[in-house]
Write a protein that holds these residues in place. Sequence first.
Motif, PDB file in Angstrom:
ATOM      1  N   MET A   1       0.838  -1.189   0.000  1.00 31.14           N
ATOM      2  CA  MET A   1       0.000   0.000   0.000  1.00 31.14           C
ATOM      3  C   MET A   1       0.885   1.256   0.000  1.00 31.14           C
ATOM      4  SD  MET A   1      -2.945  -1.393  -0.102  1.00 31.14           S
ATOM      5  CE  MET A   1      -3.743  -2.938   0.302  1.00 31.14           C
ATOM      6  N   VAL A  16      -7.646   2.435  -2.203  1.00 32.43           N
ATOM      7  CA  VAL A  16      -8.034   1.568  -1.097  1.00 32.43           C
ATOM      8  C   VAL A  16      -8.796   2.362  -0.041  1.00 32.43           C
ATOM      9  CG1 VAL A  16      -7.196   0.051   0.741  1.00 32.43           C
ATOM     10  CG2 VAL A  16      -6.038   0.085  -1.487  1.00 32.43           C
ATOM     11  N   ASP A  53      -3.309   1.015  -4.012  1.00 28.97           N
ATOM     12  CA  ASP A  53      -2.715  -0.322  -4.105  1.00 28.97           C
ATOM     13  C   ASP A  53      -2.142  -0.475  -5.510  1.00 28.97           C
ATOM     14  OD1 ASP A  53      -2.059  -2.974  -4.229  1.00 28.97           O
ATOM     15  OD2 ASP A  53      -3.928  -3.715  -3.369  1.00 28.97           O
TER      16      ASP A  53
END
Length: 434
Positions: A1, A16, A53
């Motif tokens: 991430m 995300v 992501d």
Amino acid sequence: MEIIPVAELKIGMFIVEPDCPWTEFSFALQGFLVSTPEQVEIFQRKCRFVEIDRSRSLNEHYAAPKARLDRPLRALPPAVASTPESPLGRRPPVFSAEQVERQKRRRRFLDFLHGQVGDAHVQALSRELAYIEPRYDGLQRALQQTLQHVSAELHFDFGNVREGVRDVAGSLQRNPDAVMWLLRLKSMDQYSFDHAMDVSVHALLLGGHIGWRGQRLLELGVAGLLQDVGKTQVPAELLAKAEPLDADEQYLVRSHVASSLEILMRQAHLPPEVLQIVSRHHERWDGSGYPQGLRCEQIGLAAEIAGLVDSFCAMLRNKPYRNAIGHQQALEELFALRNKQFNPVLMEQFVQCVGLYPIGTLVEFDSGEVGVVIQQNRVQRSRPRVLLMLDADKAPVRSYRVFDLRDPDCAAVRIARALPGDAYGLSAHDYYLG
């Protein structure tokens, strides 16, 4: 991430989490691929940073996921143990030479689809396939690992299943044909595994069709994947029996609902809504279902959806006691049960949702030729776009040939019937030309 300022947000990035609540947005899903300038503008207006992501982003924004070494490894059963060729717990299935050749045919056909030009629908399908195919594969691996862990009575990683279902739900909203293609092209040749994928995708499709979004839709898709895990506790010879079951045998088979709940309740992170769907997906509108004999609204719409698509998907695959039937015949048989076993309003919505000839359906022309639907016509549902596979003598054709039944040149062409997936031995070819 990775956390980036919204000024750096680009089309093709997978968001995300924003730094403000999702409730401030009107998006259907929490976590999705940015695909329009308007979406970029909304995030730039409402928040300062977003978490993205890279492994789920596209094109130049994509980056392969990094191996996670920050957690201690724990022993796994031999079925999912580490091998030199693959990461721990992610061992791919061992394929025979025949299965390898089938995979090659699948790849050639996808390449054919990707290579078509000059058609906006085909190009949109190609783009969505390029995005969702690796994520769909990831969901297949997560489901396979889950079933292995269930058989070994181990804890399973629900997060991988949930994220895979989220990806599929988003893809179905953007271009449902892409996921329906993959559902037919990526069979693992295991009934319980393939049936779980079938049910989950069709449940997501119907749930999205009636307007469900977000967490509610996600729970429906997860339940579709997991609702029959208890069948691992039923004797295999009983599930394979072709003759009618006696009362004791029927009781044992029906006990898989309780077994599923027992298995899933050990997963403390599963939402109670998923457990309720699993517990009720064999209940029926007229009270003839099990285990509680619930009726009508007592069942709950989510469990009704799960039960309807479970019955539909089972009809499309060979069972020990019944051969597979075609898409159209399955719809006709289920439609005859509306207001009996199935909610009549939901049944009508399902017919509208899947259509007469969805993508991937085998059809036979009145000429005797056989093809596979590669594009629906949502205005004239009886006039899809079809790739020819067999000639009138049922011999494989030598090259790809597409009939668009909407074209004036095809005005005389008529579909006589939809076929089961294994008609004329085509299941051995996976809907592809060798």
